[in-house]
Design an enzyme around this catalytic site. Structure first.
Site: not given
Ligand code: TEU
Ligand code: CA
Length: 550
Positions: A21, A23, A25, A29, A98, A199, A255
């Site tokens: 961080d 700043n 808060d 960041d 991401d 994701d 993922e």
């Molecule tokens: O995670 C997908 C996901 O399947 C995870 O949430 C997992 O099922 C759970 O945490 C058990 O381990 C991705 C991202 O990495 C996660 O941070 C997000 O919450 C999710 O997608 C939704 O975007």
């Molecule tokens: Ca900050």
């Protein structure tokens, strides 16, 4: 096997909210990350995976995006991002973003239009259905809520959300949606980013008709069979590759909940021009019971060893895999797969050895390089994560025992990986001069980067040595994987062979004293790396790791 920079890279994952961080808060960041680029460079890594930094209301800490072309206010501005990217590139570091495009935030302009009326041109950017028999369109549960449907009175219909109700799923069947995604991907690639972590990319194609899970079927209400690795997912990714990815020398990792090795080879076989590698989430389920992550069972090292070996064999001929043991969604690896007490250093180094001597691209998660651990057991007010809080609330409503719930969260909450990075022994571990958004782990007085820098036996020093060894040893990247079978489940030994180079890796996955079984004519060779003084096979002390040039 064709050589590629993204196969030889070591990736460092940053969760910006918890990294640094600048700043005061209490929230990490972009300028904070910029101030730590020399530290990141000093690890010897090549790529930074930056968890979402786009504009977001933070219902799921940035995995609910309201504007893909702007930066979350708490993290800074686009100018801050450009400065970070330039700073990274100046140090020979790449940055992959991401990409969260299975869903957006319900505060995204597209969704605000889509929910406005059934006739809105963006109505079909999302998945709307009429209710049935006065209830939801089907009986799907979501990852974060009892139902995957949210009723919207304005148009008397429901919208689908595989995660929270503030994360409506995009309708990938709509070519206009795919066009919007490819456009925003190009926008970031043109800005100079070096690729994407995608994701839950295995969820973007749903089975037509969105069929209900029939009551009584195994895993009732869990509808993964109707949205994991769906019917058009490969068509969409080949189109994405054709429209965007193939025009850049970029890195992609998807993922892929629900993907096994056979699925993964369809996503990552270079001949298919889809993605370069996946995160296979089964590895994160080795201590999940039949009820999933919040129904934990004891961790059995042999199960981890078996899965790791299966993955090594599965990608031997084609495709490519990521190598990871933790991330922002999982507990700290030294607490989960090692020993965060007496053998924290030994087990932290052993896990580093496993990650950095296998075939695939290693992903290191911020703080694991200094052996950060899970939070101490705490009350529900110590947690922040929507998945944790929703699970706790729903379980309490269903009469679950508070202490049992807190025991489960102490093992499995995602917040263990989201406590602030521990830089030094100053206030808040040097993470922030303000009040951090989540508690700093009280063990920062001895678990911190500054102490590790000056300790010749620190996990940090060991990571640097292991990353340097991997960089200097092509056999560790491209070599074949040949396991040396062991009757002792805690022993994990394998050869990495490339041309004339033969490297032996010997690991004790537990805190016990064990002996490795070695071939008759075995000659030990030269020690390249080890986490004890005077490594002496076949003996393996608690969490001992040693790497040998044969
Ligand atoms: O995670 C997908 C996901 O399947 C995870 O949430 C997992 O099922 C759970 O945490 C058990 O381990 C991705 C991202 O990495 C996660 O941070 C997000 O919450 C999710 O997608 C939704 O975007
Ligand atoms: Ca900050």
């Amino acid at each position: 096997m064709e050589r590629q920079w993204w196969k030889e890279a070591v990736v460092y994952q940053i969760y910006p909210r918890s990294f640094c961080d600048s700043n005061g808060d209490g929230i990490g960041d972009l300028p904070g990350i910029l101030s730590k680029l020399d530290y990141i460079r000093s690890l010897g890594v090549d790529v930074i995976w930056l968890c979402p930094v786009y504009r977001s209301p933070n219902a799921d800490n940035g995995y609910d995006i309201s504007d893909y072309r702007d930066i979350m206010e708490e993290f800074g501005t686009l100018a801050d991002f450009d400065a970070l990217l330039a700073g990274a590139h100046a140090r020979g570091l790449k940055i992959i973003m991401d990409l969260v495009v299975n869903h957006t935030s319900d505060e995204h302009a597209w969704f605000i239009e889509s929910r406005a009326s059934k006739e809105n041109p963006k109505r079909d950017y999302y998945i709307w259905r009429k209710g049935k028999h006065g209830g939801e369109p089907n009986d799907w549960a979501s990852f974060f809520t009892p139902s995957a449907w949210q009723y919207d009175a304005a148009t008397d219909e429901y919208y689908l959300h595989l995660f929270s109700e503030k994360q409506p799923d995009l309708n990938w069947e709509n070519p206009a949606v795919r066009g919007e995604v490819y456009s925003l991907m190009s926008w970031w690639l043109e800005r100079g980013v070096d690729g994407f972590r995608m994701d839950v990319i295995s969820c973007i194609s749903k089975v037509p008709g969105l069929p209900s899970v029939v009551e009584g079927e195994p895993g009732y209400r869990w509808a993964g069979r109707y949205f994991l690795n769906g019917p058009c997912v490969h068509q969409y990714l080949r189109e994405m590759n054709r429209e965007v990815l193939s025009h850049y020398d970029c890195m992609t990792v998807g993922e892929a909940p629900g993907a096994g090795i056979e699925d993964a080879l369809r996503y990552t076989d270079g001949e298919r021009s889809e993605l370069q590698m996946l995160f296979l989430t089964d590895l994160m389920g080795v201590d999940d019971g039949s009820g999933g992550k919040f129904d934990p069972i004891p961790y059995e090292p042999e199960r981890l060893k078996l899965l790791v070996a299966q993955y090594q064999h599965g990608f031997a001929e084609k495709g490519w895999n990521s190598l990871f043991l933790g991330n922002h969604d999982n507990p700290r690896i030294v607490s989960r797969f090692g020993d965060d007490g007496r053998f924290r250093a030994e087990s932290g180094k052993m896990l580093a050895t496993l990650l950095l001597t296998l075939r695939g691209t290693p992903y290191l998660y911020q703080g694991d390089e200094i052996g950060m651990t899970n939070l101490p057991r705490c009350g529900i007010d110590g947690y922040r994560d929507i998945e944790t809080l929703n699970f706790y609330r729903e379980a309490k409503e269903n009469g679950a025992d508070e202490q049992q719930l807190l025991d489960i969260l102490h093992r499995k909450s995602r917040d263990h990986a989201r406590t602030p990075m521990q830089w030094n022994t100053q206030k808040n571990a040097g993470f922030s001069s303000g009040t951090p958004w989540i508690d700093v782990n009280p063990n920062y007085d001895n678990v911190n980067a500054a102490a590790a820098e000056v300790d010749p036996n620190s996990i940090l020093r060991y990571y640097r040595a292991a990353i340097a060894l991997r960089r200097a040893t092509p056999a560790l990247v491209y070599g074949s994987f040949e396991e040396l079978p062991q009757r002792e489940g805690a022993a994990f030994a394998y050869l990495r062979i490339l041309d004339g180079s033969r490297v032996l890796v010997a690991l004790n996955l537990t805190g016990g004293q064990i002996a490795l079984e070695l071939p008759e004519n075995f000659t030990r060779g030269r020690l390249l790396l080890g986490n004890y003084l005077r490594a002496d096979l076949p003996r393996l002390r608690p969490y001992e790791a040693s790497v040998w040039a044969l």
